[in-house]
Design a protein around this motif. Structure first.
Motif, short mmCIF file in Angstrom:
data_model
loop_
_atom_site.label_atom_id
_atom_site.label_comp_id
_atom_site.label_asym_id
_atom_site.label_seq_id
_atom_site.Cartn_x
_atom_site.Cartn_y
_atom_site.Cartn_z
N GLY A 269 -19.15 4.41 -12.15
CA GLY A 269 -18.05 5.22 -11.63
C GLY A 269 -18.14 6.69 -12.02
O GLY A 269 -17.26 7.48 -11.70
N LYS B 94 -22.89 9.06 -10.26
CA LYS B 94 -24.36 9.11 -10.13
C LYS B 94 -24.80 8.87 -8.69
O LYS B 94 -25.63 9.60 -8.15
CB LYS B 94 -25.01 8.08 -11.07
CG LYS B 94 -24.56 8.19 -12.52
CD LYS B 94 -25.20 7.14 -13.42
CE LYS B 94 -24.90 5.70 -13.04
NZ LYS B 94 -23.47 5.30 -13.21
N SER B 95 -24.28 7.82 -8.08
CA SER B 95 -24.67 7.51 -6.69
C SER B 95 -24.21 8.61 -5.75
O SER B 95 -24.95 9.00 -4.84
CB SER B 95 -24.08 6.18 -6.24
OG SER B 95 -24.65 5.12 -6.98
N THR B 96 -23.01 9.10 -5.97
CA THR B 96 -22.49 10.17 -5.11
C THR B 96 -23.40 11.39 -5.20
O THR B 96 -23.72 12.01 -4.19
CB THR B 96 -21.04 10.53 -5.51
OG1 THR B 96 -20.25 9.34 -5.46
CG2 THR B 96 -20.46 11.57 -4.57
#
Ligand code: ADP
Ligand code: MG
Length: 248
Positions: free
Chosen positions: A45, A48-50
């Motif tokens: 959350g 990182k992915s964003t």
């Protein structure tokens, strides 16, 4: 610390992003030099992915700027598709086309986006499948391969576009433990060959072996940006210490 120089291949400057009221990326600054391997770690959350997804415009940003090899990616259109091909992306879920063969999965992009002939694309694809150790499986469908093999195909597919930088978002998190190393070994090989890489992973062995820098994210912010030695031996923030005590 991050290097701001002419060799920066990926430049993320003062980037902010919200999902509604959620401030998911907060003034992110990240420069990745050509040939550099940056491992991004942090709690679930933390954004990182964003961050990965904004780098090739799978997500828009609210403000700031992202450049790849000096160019800002446009919001849409043909130019976006062409520039996006410069950023290879490998996800946790392998996302192979289920009804196409392994070989077709790798040749599709080069034929469609790069305009290669089928035979050229196949020749290059076979060399890449060889490199990641799955050439024997070229005529099969994804479901006939193990997870580790599928992820290696996904890497070959990304490489087929001749990207300038490769982004990996938790590439081994969905794999059975015995298949993790075969994928990490391919990634270590890429790093040794000089590929510029941004890798989100919890595999600290990989970070120690292959990373030039470790970036620690929490709550949408980059909290630390250090060499693996510095980060693992002497984390500065309480949050990084807490995080490391949980995963090591
Ligand atoms: P990480 O990869 O570090 O686990 P993410 O970038 O996936 O973090 O998510 C950061 C935060 O943004 C999380 O709170 C997550 O729930 C939220 N988020 C991610 N994607 C979306 C989306 N498409 N819409 C709304 N919130 C999202
Ligand atoms: Mg994630």
């Amino acid at each position: 610390m991050s290097s701001q120089n002419a060799d920066s291949l990926v430049e993320v400057k003062a980037v902010n992003k919200h999902y509604g009221a959620l401030h998911v990326l907060k003034d992110i600054e990240l420069n990745v030099a050509k040939g550099e391997v940056v491992v991004v770690i942090g709690p679930s959350g933390s954004g990182k992915s964003t961050l990965c997804r904004t780098i090739n415009r799978l997500e828009t940003i609210d403000d700031g700027e992202i450049r790849v090899d000096g160019k800002v990616l446009p919001q849409e259109g043909k130019e976006l598709a062409r520039l996006r091909a410069e950023v290879g992306m490998v996800f946790q879920a392998f996302n192979l086309f289920a009804h196409k063969t392994i070989l077709e999965n790798v040749t599709l992009g080069p034929i469609k986006v790069k305009g290669l002939s089928k035979s050229e694309a196949e020749q290059e694809a076979m060399a890449l499948l060889e490199r990641v150790g799955v050439a024997q499986q070229a005529a099969k469908l994804p479901a006939q391969l193990s997870g580790g093999q599928q992820q290696r195909v996904a890497i070959a597919r990304a490489l087929a576009m001749k990207p300038k930088v490769m982004l990996f978002d938790e590439p081994t998190s969905a794999l059975d433990p015995e298949m993790i190393n075969e994928v990490l070994d391919v990634m270590v090989g890429l790093a040794k060959d000089g590929m510029t890489m941004i890798v989100v992973t919890h595999e600290m062995g990989f970070a120690r072996k292959a990373a030039d820098r470790v970036v620690f994210m929490a709550d949408g912010q980059i909290i630390e940006d250090a060499t693996p030695e510095e980060f693992f031996n002497n984390p500065k923030s309480t949050r990084a210490k807490d995080f490391l005590s949980k995963i090591l």
